[in-house]
Design a protein around this motif. Structure first.
Motif, short mmCIF file in Angstrom:
data_model
loop_
_atom_site.label_atom_id
_atom_site.label_comp_id
_atom_site.label_asym_id
_atom_site.label_seq_id
_atom_site.Cartn_x
_atom_site.Cartn_y
_atom_site.Cartn_z
N GLY A 61 93.39 85.49 102.94
CA GLY A 61 93.46 84.61 101.76
C GLY A 61 94.72 84.06 101.87
O GLY A 61 95.35 83.44 101.04
N CYS A 62 95.59 83.62 103.07
CA CYS A 62 96.74 83.16 102.95
C CYS A 62 96.53 81.40 103.33
O CYS A 62 96.28 81.03 104.43
CB CYS A 62 97.77 83.61 103.99
N ASP A 63 96.16 80.77 102.34
CA ASP A 63 95.70 79.51 102.39
C ASP A 63 96.54 78.09 101.84
O ASP A 63 96.25 77.18 101.45
CB ASP A 63 94.25 79.28 101.91
N ASN A 64 97.88 78.75 101.57
CA ASN A 64 98.74 77.61 100.85
C ASN A 64 100.02 77.72 101.50
O ASN A 64 101.14 77.63 100.72
CB ASN A 64 98.70 78.30 99.43
N ASN A 65 100.10 78.11 102.80
CA ASN A 65 101.19 77.94 103.57
C ASN A 65 101.38 76.83 104.92
O ASN A 65 100.39 76.50 105.00
CB ASN A 65 101.77 79.27 103.91
N ASN A 66 102.48 77.13 105.35
CA ASN A 66 102.75 76.00 106.48
C ASN A 66 101.66 76.43 107.60
O ASN A 66 101.11 75.36 108.28
CB ASN A 66 104.09 76.09 107.17
N TRP A 67 101.34 77.71 107.83
CA TRP A 67 100.21 77.98 108.82
C TRP A 67 98.80 77.64 108.56
O TRP A 67 98.19 77.28 109.46
CB TRP A 67 100.54 79.49 109.20
N SER A 68 98.51 77.87 107.15
CA SER A 68 97.05 77.34 106.91
C SER A 68 96.73 76.01 106.92
O SER A 68 95.84 75.54 107.65
CB SER A 68 96.66 77.71 105.42
N ASP A 69 97.91 75.08 106.99
CA ASP A 69 97.62 73.77 107.24
C ASP A 69 97.54 73.45 108.72
O ASP A 69 96.72 72.80 109.12
CB ASP A 69 98.87 73.00 106.73
N PHE A 115 106.77 95.32 106.23
CA PHE A 115 105.52 94.19 106.10
C PHE A 115 106.36 93.02 105.27
O PHE A 115 107.53 93.28 105.11
CB PHE A 115 104.51 95.02 104.91
N SER A 116 105.76 91.88 105.19
CA SER A 116 106.13 90.95 104.56
C SER A 116 105.61 90.63 103.16
O SER A 116 104.51 91.06 103.31
CB SER A 116 106.35 89.67 105.73
N LEU A 117 106.38 89.80 102.42
CA LEU A 117 105.99 89.54 101.25
C LEU A 117 105.43 87.90 101.44
O LEU A 117 106.28 87.41 102.19
CB LEU A 117 107.15 89.47 100.39
N GLU A 118 104.39 87.52 100.92
CA GLU A 118 103.63 86.50 101.38
C GLU A 118 104.39 85.37 100.17
O GLU A 118 103.75 85.11 99.08
CB GLU A 118 102.37 86.19 101.33
N TRP A 119 105.31 84.44 100.50
CA TRP A 119 106.08 83.73 99.52
C TRP A 119 105.00 82.54 98.89
O TRP A 119 105.24 82.46 97.56
CB TRP A 119 107.15 82.83 100.46
N SER A 120 104.18 82.14 99.68
CA SER A 120 103.28 81.21 99.27
C SER A 120 102.24 81.68 98.16
O SER A 120 101.57 81.18 97.42
CB SER A 120 102.37 80.46 100.41
N LYS A 121 102.11 83.17 98.29
CA LYS A 121 101.13 83.58 97.18
C LYS A 121 102.19 83.92 95.93
O LYS A 121 101.42 83.80 94.77
CB LYS A 121 100.59 84.92 97.63
N LEU A 155 111.51 89.04 104.21
CA LEU A 155 111.13 88.12 103.26
C LEU A 155 110.59 86.68 103.77
O LEU A 155 110.09 86.15 103.02
CB LEU A 155 112.58 87.67 102.71
N HIS A 156 111.05 86.41 105.27
CA HIS A 156 110.49 85.30 105.64
C HIS A 156 109.84 85.91 107.02
O HIS A 156 110.78 86.04 108.01
CB HIS A 156 111.40 84.34 105.69
N HIS A 157 108.57 86.05 107.19
CA HIS A 157 108.15 86.03 108.69
C HIS A 157 107.33 84.83 108.67
O HIS A 157 105.73 84.93 108.84
CB HIS A 157 107.18 87.24 108.65
N PHE A 158 107.83 83.88 109.38
CA PHE A 158 107.35 82.63 109.77
C PHE A 158 106.46 81.65 108.88
O PHE A 158 106.12 80.59 108.94
CB PHE A 158 106.02 82.78 110.91
N THR A 159 106.17 82.24 107.61
CA THR A 159 105.13 81.48 107.03
C THR A 159 106.24 81.09 105.42
O THR A 159 106.80 82.05 105.16
CB THR A 159 103.99 82.20 106.14
N HIS A 160 105.78 79.90 104.73
CA HIS A 160 106.26 79.42 103.57
C HIS A 160 105.49 78.52 102.80
O HIS A 160 104.67 78.05 103.53
CB HIS A 160 107.90 79.03 103.80
N ARG A 176 117.99 75.46 101.37
CA ARG A 176 118.06 77.10 101.55
C ARG A 176 118.11 77.51 100.02
O ARG A 176 117.71 78.70 99.83
CB ARG A 176 119.53 77.01 101.95
N SER A 177 118.42 76.79 98.98
CA SER A 177 118.60 77.44 97.77
C SER A 177 117.23 77.64 97.25
O SER A 177 117.02 78.84 96.41
CB SER A 177 119.18 76.35 96.78
N TYR A 178 116.27 77.23 97.62
CA TYR A 178 114.87 77.75 97.19
C TYR A 178 114.53 78.93 97.90
O TYR A 178 113.94 79.90 97.11
CB TYR A 178 113.58 76.78 97.81
N PHE A 179 115.00 79.16 99.01
CA PHE A 179 114.62 80.42 99.62
C PHE A 179 115.41 81.54 99.12
O PHE A 179 114.99 82.98 98.78
CB PHE A 179 114.90 80.39 101.15
#
Ligand code: IFM
Length: 464
Positions: A61-69, A115-121, A155-160, A176-179
């Protein structure tokens, strides 16, 4: 002797001297595995044992990040970005199945989970944080703690999120400030229960694959931009580190970065151009990172190509631990072509994994030695093999854990080891074809089965 002959002899002497010095300074470590007893690999009782995953690769269900695109796009020639047009889709349904997956951690006998937190979710739109998703991760953390498993967050594992990507992601220093804001929020939310944090996973891979080879999003091929993204990621790490350390719980949390070290060895040890391409790759992929944390200096020096220099004294003080990911080495052969200057070679005496690299445990020892220079405790945050037929996993585990133990016996301060991965998952551009899991996953039924080759890992872990 004619002048020409003198010049030729002079050049040959210089060439031979250079090759001699290179061989002396960068020896190729090879052990006689037949003569090594792999039955007795015993670790200290307080050693941390874990497994690792990343949200996009397992949750679904990761459909809102740079990789889903990216998964739904094609290159200029119409070729899908991911092998056989696969998409991450439901992945391992770990979003729902995490409680039973955590029972498996107990079954393995490990005591930590990365494990990583999915920022886009969590932040699907700029500055809109989803409470339900944050509560979900609270459940994940509690579920680990209930099983006596230490949670380790990346906190960041390839996806944002796509909104962040649209702003240029880590190409723009202003972003940077957003992250930092996201990290601050996550730390405030979970740091009472989570005491180990990884800021950015494999900044080198993220930058090189996304901006140099173009195999990862955003698919650019621009060496100068690659260097800029690397610098920006490193600066982001420093900023996040110091911000989090100053928050409540900051001082009793361990915060580090995760970096993949890959050795680059010349294919022909007598060939100067093979040495040149392997040293350049080592410089870009490894040395600039190590120097940044050791000396506070970011310096890329490839004359006529990229030259950049920058220093930040806060960098030397921005790690409580160094997270080392190690998989293998690459043999580099110079290629006389304008597009590609080198190609990879595979020696017959090394066992190939399913990925485009071999089993090379001696390189694990070398990698640990090289990052020991930074003088910080080390965690092996990833190490594992893609082996669909499960006929090399046992040998991989034994050899790599032997190399790790040897490095520790020789003084390396390694505190723990996380196997990549708990279960088969979405291996980025390779899709689901690469099976890194201790557990095999049947993606039709979501059934997990412990692989035979994983038994040796279990045995070594439980020798405590
Ligand atoms: O699956 C990846 C992971 O996301 C980052 N490190 C390497 C692993 C295996 O290729």
């Amino acid at each position: 002797m004619s002048m020409t002959l003198i010049i030729i002899v002079f050049i040959l002497v210089i060439y031979a001297g250079a090759i001699f010095l290179l061989n002396l300074n960068y020896p190729l470590l090879k052990w006689d595995w037949e003569a090594i007893d792999l039955k007795k690999i015993i670790f200290p009782k307080n050693f941390t044992w874990g497994t690792a995953t990343a949200a996009h690769q397992v949750e679904g269900g990761c459909d809102n990040n740079n990789w889903s695109d990216w998964e739904n796009s094609f290159d200029k020639s119409g070729k899908p970005r991911i092998r056989e047009n696969q998409t991450s889709g439901d992945a391992c349904c770990h979003w729902d199945l995490y409680p039973e997956d955590f029972d498996r951690l107990n079954e393995l006998g490990v005591n930590a989970y990365r494990f990583s937190l999915e920022w886009s979710k969590i932040e699907p739109e700029e500055n809109v944080f989803d409470r339900n998703v944050m509560d979900h991760y609270s459940g994940v953390i509690q579920s680990l703690i209930d099983r006596n498993i230490t949670p380790v967050i990346t906190l960041h594992h390839f996806t944002h999120p796509i909104w962040f990507d649209k702003k240029g992601g880590f190409e723009n220093s202003e972003n940077r400030s957003y992250f930092v804001r996201f990290c601050t929020k996550m730390f405030n939310e979970y740091s009472d229960k989570v005491k180990m944090w990884c800021t950015i996973n494999e900044p080198g891979v993220f930058a090189v694959m996304g901006y140099f080879t173009g195999i990862f999003p955003p698919g650019k091929q621009d060496p100068k931009l690659t260097a800029h993204v690397i610098k920006n990621l490193l600066e982001t790490h420093v900023q996040v580190y110091h911000t989090l350390k100053n928050l409540p719980n900051g001082q009793d949390s361990q915060i580090g970065i995760v970096k993949n070290i890959n050795q680059f060895d010349p294919w022909r040890r007598w060939h100067l151009l093979d040495w040149v391409v392997s040293r350049i790759n080592d410089h870009i992929f490894n040395t600039i990172f190590i120097d940044f944390f050791e000396k506070g200096q970011f310096k890329i020096n490839i004359p006529g190509f990229i030259q950049t220099s920058h220093s930040n004294s806060k960098a030397v003080d921005s790690l409580d631990f160094f997270g080392l990911n190690y998989y293998s080495h690459s043999y580099m052969k110079f290629k006389p072509s304008l597009n590609e200057f080198f190609e990879h070679q595979f020696p017959a005496d090394e066992i190939k994994t399913d990925m485009e690299y071999t089993i090379y445990a001696e390189g694990f020892y070398r990698a640990i030695q090289s990052v020991s220079k930074i003088n910080k405790p080390i965690y092996i945050t990833e190490n594992g093999i893609a082996d669909k037929t499960d006929d090399r996993r046992k040998i991989y585990i034994e050899r790599y854990l032997f190399a790790l133990r040897k490095a520790m016996e020789n003084g390396a301060d390694v505190k723990g080891y996380f196997y990549w991965s708990l279960m088969d998952n979405f291996e980025w551009a390779e899709g689901y074809d690469m099976c890194f899991g201790l557990y095999e996953v049947d993606f039709k039924t979501q059934k997990r089965t412990l692989r035979k080759g994983a038994e040796r890992f279990k045995e070594i872990v439980n020798q405590r």
